[in-house]
Write a protein that holds these residues in place. Structure first.
Motif: not given
Length: 211
Positions: A51-68
């Motif tokens: 389910x998480x992979x439906x929204x984020x390609x990997x953990x980097x994308x999660x971290x970048x989303x938090x930075x944004x």
């Protein structure tokens, strides 16, 4: 009926994305960037890795989303600050917000940069991150100019001015988050830093006064 179902699905998707980001932020706070994995985020948020992979390609994308998200929140905060108390008061108000964001995710940016290396620049999300950072810089610069005008304080005309302010704010934020000055009252450090930064960006001989 179809419209209602669509709205419901969209709401659920937003809620799941929010849960993912909140879980990631908690993991970063507890164990740093190394603690952030898709599996750990899934476990913390009570969902599945698929389910998480439906929204984020990997953990980097999660971290970048938090930075944004951090940059967007900080920009809105700066834009809403009053300007009529002058530059030092403005900076003193910016620092606590910076502390909150630094504690949440900003402090881990150097680690992210080191671990992921130049590959991080290949991402479209990093382009978005640069844009949100630029908007924050613009908002802060405009706020400084407007606050200076309110107290008739001439500022230095130097391209380094904004970077000096941002670096000073981050430095104080890092000190407070890491408790590097336990003998100091945080409010005293914030006030001293805000006054010092203000004097540093003021034109020679400027004192400023409320109008």
């Amino acid at each position: 009926m179809k419209e209602s179902s669509t709205k419901s699905a969209y709401g659920d998707a937003e809620a799941r994305r929010r849960m993912t980001l909140d879980a990631a932020a908690a993991l970063l706070d507890e164990g740093g960037y190394a603690a952030l994995t898709i599996r750990s985020v899934a476990q913390r948020s009570g969902t599945s890795t698929g389910l998480i992979y439906q929204y984020f390609a990997d953990k980097q994308e999660i971290f970048i989303a938090l930075l944004i998200e951090s940059q967007i929140e900080s920009t809105a905060f700066v834009e809403a600050l009053p300007r009529d108390q002058g530059v030092a008061a403005l900076i003193a108000a910016v620092i606590p917000q910076s502390v909150r964001q630094w504690a949440r995710v900003g402090r881990l940016t150097p680690t992210w940069s080191t671990v992921e290396g130049d590959a991080r620049y290949d991402r479209a999300s990093v382009v978005e991150l640069r844009e949100t950072s630029r908007r924050y810089d613009e908002a802060l610069h405009a706020a400084l100019i407007e606050a200076a005008a309110k107290e008739s304080r001439p500022l230095r005309e130097d391209p380094a001015l904004l970077r000096f302010v941002v670096s000073g704010v981050i430095g104080v934020s890092e000190t407070l988050v890491n408790n590097w000055a336990p003998h100091l009252d945080p409010s005293d450090l914030v006030a001293f830093a805000a006054d010092s930064i203000t004097r540093g960006i003021s034109a020679p001989g400027a004192t400023g006064h409320s109008v």
